[in-house]
Design a protein around this motif. Structure first.
Motif, PDB file in Angstrom:
ATOM      1  N   ALA A 146       0.837  -1.203   0.000  1.00 18.18           N
ATOM      2  CA  ALA A 146       0.000   0.000   0.000  1.00 18.18           C
ATOM      3  C   ALA A 146       0.869   1.250   0.000  1.00 18.18           C
ATOM      4  N   GLY A 147       1.970   1.205   0.765  1.00 21.07           N
ATOM      5  CA  GLY A 147       2.897   2.332   0.783  1.00 21.07           C
ATOM      6  C   GLY A 147       3.606   2.516  -0.544  1.00 21.07           C
ATOM      7  N   ILE A 148       4.009   1.395  -1.153  1.00 21.29           N
ATOM      8  CA  ILE A 148       4.668   1.471  -2.463  1.00 21.29           C
ATOM      9  C   ILE A 148       3.708   2.021  -3.508  1.00 21.29           C
ATOM     10  N   ALA A 149       2.461   1.543  -3.477  1.00 18.40           N
ATOM     11  CA  ALA A 149       1.456   2.044  -4.418  1.00 18.40           C
ATOM     12  C   ALA A 149       1.228   3.535  -4.221  1.00 18.40           C
ATOM     13  N   ALA A 150       1.225   3.982  -2.970  1.00 16.67           N
ATOM     14  CA  ALA A 150       1.041   5.406  -2.685  1.00 16.67           C
ATOM     15  C   ALA A 150       2.206   6.219  -3.230  1.00 16.67           C
ATOM     16  N   MET A 151       3.417   5.650  -3.164  1.00 16.44           N
ATOM     17  CA  MET A 151       4.594   6.355  -3.673  1.00 16.44           C
ATOM     18  C   MET A 151       4.450   6.674  -5.161  1.00 16.44           C
ATOM     19  N   ALA A 152       3.713   5.833  -5.885  1.00 16.31           N
ATOM     20  CA  ALA A 152       3.555   6.037  -7.326  1.00 16.31           C
ATOM     21  C   ALA A 152       2.791   7.314  -7.657  1.00 16.31           C
ATOM     22  N   SER A 153       1.978   7.794  -6.722  1.00 15.94           N
ATOM     23  CA  SER A 153       1.170   8.977  -7.014  1.00 15.94           C
ATOM     24  C   SER A 153       1.204  10.021  -5.902  1.00 15.94           C
ATOM     25  N   ALA A 154       2.011   9.789  -4.874  1.00 13.06           N
ATOM     26  CA  ALA A 154       2.039  10.693  -3.723  1.00 13.06           C
ATOM     27  C   ALA A 154       2.598  12.062  -4.089  1.00 13.06           C
ATOM     28  N   GLY A 155       2.166  13.057  -3.338  1.00 18.11           N
ATOM     29  CA  GLY A 155       2.742  14.379  -3.502  1.00 18.11           C
ATOM     30  C   GLY A 155       3.940  14.579  -2.597  1.00 18.11           C
ATOM     31  N   TYR A 156       3.836  14.001  -1.384  1.00 16.57           N
ATOM     32  CA  TYR A 156       4.891  14.157  -0.390  1.00 16.57           C
ATOM     33  C   TYR A 156       5.098  12.842   0.372  1.00 16.57           C
ATOM     34  N   ILE A 157       6.247  12.729   1.022  1.00 18.22           N
ATOM     35  CA  ILE A 157       6.611  11.514   1.748  1.00 18.22           C
ATOM     36  C   ILE A 157       5.532  11.111   2.755  1.00 18.22           C
ATOM     37  N   ALA A 158       4.933  12.073   3.430  1.00 15.74           N
ATOM     38  CA  ALA A 158       3.941  11.760   4.459  1.00 15.74           C
ATOM     39  C   ALA A 158       2.760  10.979   3.905  1.00 15.74           C
ATOM     40  N   ASP A 159       2.467  11.123   2.621  1.00 18.81           N
ATOM     41  CA  ASP A 159       1.356  10.383   2.017  1.00 18.81           C
ATOM     42  C   ASP A 159       1.609   8.875   2.062  1.00 18.81           C
ATOM     43  N   ILE A 160       2.876   8.483   2.013  1.00 24.62           N
ATOM     44  CA  ILE A 160       3.232   7.061   2.049  1.00 24.62           C
ATOM     45  C   ILE A 160       2.904   6.475   3.422  1.00 24.62           C
ATOM     46  N   GLY A 161       3.343   7.158   4.481  1.00 22.22           N
ATOM     47  CA  GLY A 161       3.072   6.693   5.832  1.00 22.22           C
ATOM     48  C   GLY A 161       1.584   6.627   6.130  1.00 22.22           C
ATOM     49  N   ALA A 162       0.825   7.599   5.624  1.00 16.70           N
ATOM     50  CA  ALA A 162      -0.623   7.598   5.843  1.00 16.70           C
ATOM     51  C   ALA A 162      -1.261   6.383   5.179  1.00 16.70           C
ATOM     52  N   ALA A 163      -0.788   6.035   3.984  1.00 18.10           N
ATOM     53  CA  ALA A 163      -1.330   4.869   3.275  1.00 18.10           C
ATOM     54  C   ALA A 163      -1.012   3.576   4.016  1.00 18.10           C
ATOM     55  N   ILE A 164       0.191   3.505   4.585  1.00 22.50           N
ATOM     56  CA  ILE A 164       0.577   2.317   5.353  1.00 22.50           C
ATOM     57  C   ILE A 164      -0.309   2.170   6.582  1.00 22.50           C
ATOM     58  N   GLN A 165      -0.471   3.242   7.330  1.00 16.97           N
ATOM     59  CA  GLN A 165      -1.292   3.180   8.540  1.00 16.97           C
ATOM     60  C   GLN A 165      -2.744   2.875   8.189  1.00 16.97           C
ATOM     61  N   ASP A 166      -3.273   3.488   7.146  1.00 17.96           N
ATOM     62  CA  ASP A 166      -4.662   3.239   6.748  1.00 17.96           C
ATOM     63  C   ASP A 166      -4.871   1.762   6.442  1.00 17.96           C
ATOM     64  N   TYR A 167      -3.918   1.151   5.737  1.00 23.03           N
ATOM     65  CA  TYR A 167      -4.051  -0.259   5.380  1.00 23.03           C
ATOM     66  C   TYR A 167      -4.040  -1.129   6.634  1.00 23.03           C
ATOM     67  N   ILE A 168      -3.131  -0.848   7.539  1.00 23.19           N
ATOM     68  CA  ILE A 168      -3.037  -1.640   8.770  1.00 23.19           C
ATOM     69  C   ILE A 168      -4.317  -1.521   9.581  1.00 23.19           C
ATOM     70  N   GLU A 169      -4.818  -0.304   9.743  1.00 16.26           N
ATOM     71  CA  GLU A 169      -6.027  -0.102  10.533  1.00 16.26           C
ATOM     72  C   GLU A 169      -7.239  -0.773   9.900  1.00 16.26           C
ATOM     73  N   ALA A 170      -7.274  -0.825   8.573  1.00 21.15           N
ATOM     74  CA  ALA A 170      -8.415  -1.420   7.873  1.00 21.15           C
ATOM     75  C   ALA A 170      -8.383  -2.946   7.890  1.00 21.15           C
ATOM     76  N   ASN A 171      -7.195  -3.543   8.088  1.00 21.24           N
ATOM     77  CA  ASN A 171      -7.064  -4.986   7.946  1.00 21.24           C
ATOM     78  C   ASN A 171      -6.654  -5.724   9.213  1.00 21.24           C
ATOM     79  N   ALA A 172      -6.309  -4.998  10.255  1.00 23.33           N
ATOM     80  CA  ALA A 172      -5.935  -5.636  11.525  1.00 23.33           C
ATOM     81  C   ALA A 172      -7.181  -6.194  12.221  1.00 23.33           C
ATOM     82  N   PRO A 173      -7.004  -7.201  13.068  1.00 22.75           N
ATOM     83  CA  PRO A 173      -8.143  -7.737  13.819  1.00 22.75           C
ATOM     84  C   PRO A 173      -8.616  -6.742  14.865  1.00 22.75           C
ATOM     85  N   GLU A 174      -9.728  -7.085  15.519  1.00 23.13           N
ATOM     86  CA  GLU A 174     -10.250  -6.216  16.577  1.00 23.13           C
ATOM     87  C   GLU A 174      -9.185  -5.989  17.642  1.00 23.13           C
TER      88      GLU A 174
END
Length: 279
Positions: A141-169
């Motif tokens: 998800a972070g690598i995919a974000a790098m393909a279209s990100a404007g700034y480095i912080a967009d990569i970290g946000a994509a990583i965290q979003d993926y983890i939060e969406a897919n982690a168990p309760e």
């Protein structure tokens, strides 16, 4: 007068990073093929080292002052920087292996996690496999974000979003004290690549940027300690961790994962992205 190197590489410099990336991938594949109950982490190190030296490269891990091995091998509550030794892998262990190669002055850096099968403890294997899968997915998800990100912080946000969406309760912990980085002439270069949301947008993401993105995720709390060997980073609460990493180049025609033999095609396919070789 002090000179500061730009964080952005030329196409020729990025092409020079392809081979060290592939050597790193081959070294990790050799270690992964041996990972099984009864095998020591030092045996994994020997297998990776043989690949690196056999292809005319050097272990960039051995260039770090005080470190003598070609890989880091971290087991269970050890998240990163585990030192290979006489520890024997056991059924149910989650193992993370990190390696890097320097070839003709350029570096590669990558890591994977694997869960050793254990028929007697399917619930442990399932818990740890999900952790590894979510961590690996967040990397892509972070690598995919790098393909279209404007700034480095967009990569970290994509990583965290993926983890939060897919982690168990209850969620997972994302290590705060250890982050990704730029890579090139040195294994660790600017800029830092956080695996979570930050307020500072960071450097601009544009062609020439080469990053090592590496989410480090744990089942419990993200707080860690450094063991008495002065290297191994373990969770304070004793819960297991996972670590996945790739080195990636963004160039004029798109994105290319330097440490994936297919350039990242399989990992990026779910995100609708086709990697492009560096022209």
């Amino acid at each position: 007068m002090a000179f500061r190197r730009s964080i952005y590489k030329t196409p020729a410099q990025m092409r020079a990073m392809v081979e060290p990336g592939l050597i790193t991938a081959a070294a990790l594949a050799a270690a992964r093929s041996l990972a099984a109950p009864g095998v020591t982490t030092l045996e994994l190190d020997a297998a990776a080292s043989a690949i690196i030296t056999g292809r005319g490269a050097k272990s960039n891990f051995q260039m770090v002052r005080g470190y003598r091995h070609s890989i880091c091998a971290s087991v269970n509550e050890q998240v990163v920087h585990g030192i290979p030794g006489d520890r024997v892998l056991e059924p149910g262990d989650i193992l993370s292996v990190d390696a890097g190669a320097e070839f003709k002055g350029w570096n590669g850096d990558s890591a994977f996690s694997i869960v050793i099968p254990d028929a007697a403890r399917p619930e442990v294997v399932a818990e740890r496999q999900l952790l590894s899968d979510v961590t690996q997915g967040s990397l892509w998800a972070g690598i995919a974000a790098m393909a279209s990100a404007g700034y480095i912080a967009d990569i970290g946000a994509a990583i965290q979003d993926y983890i939060e969406a897919n982690a168990p309760e209850g969620g997972y912990g994302i290590l705060r004290d250890y982050v990704g980085h730029g890579i090139g002439r040195k294994m660790h270069e600017s800029p830092s690549v956080f695996n979570y949301r930050v307020s500072d947008p960071g450097a601009e993401v544009r062609p020439g940027l080469v990053l090592a993105i590496e989410p480090m995720v744990v089942i419990g709390d993200q707080e860690t300690l450094i063991e008495d060997d002065d290297w191994t980073v373990s969770t304070v609460d004793g819960t297991a961790g996972a670590h996945w990493e790739h080195s990636i180049a963004l160039h004029d025609d798109g994105i290319w994962v330097l440490t994936a033999p297919d350039g990242g095609a399989a990992g990026l396919a779910p995100f609708g992205i086709t990697p492009q070789p560096i022209a």
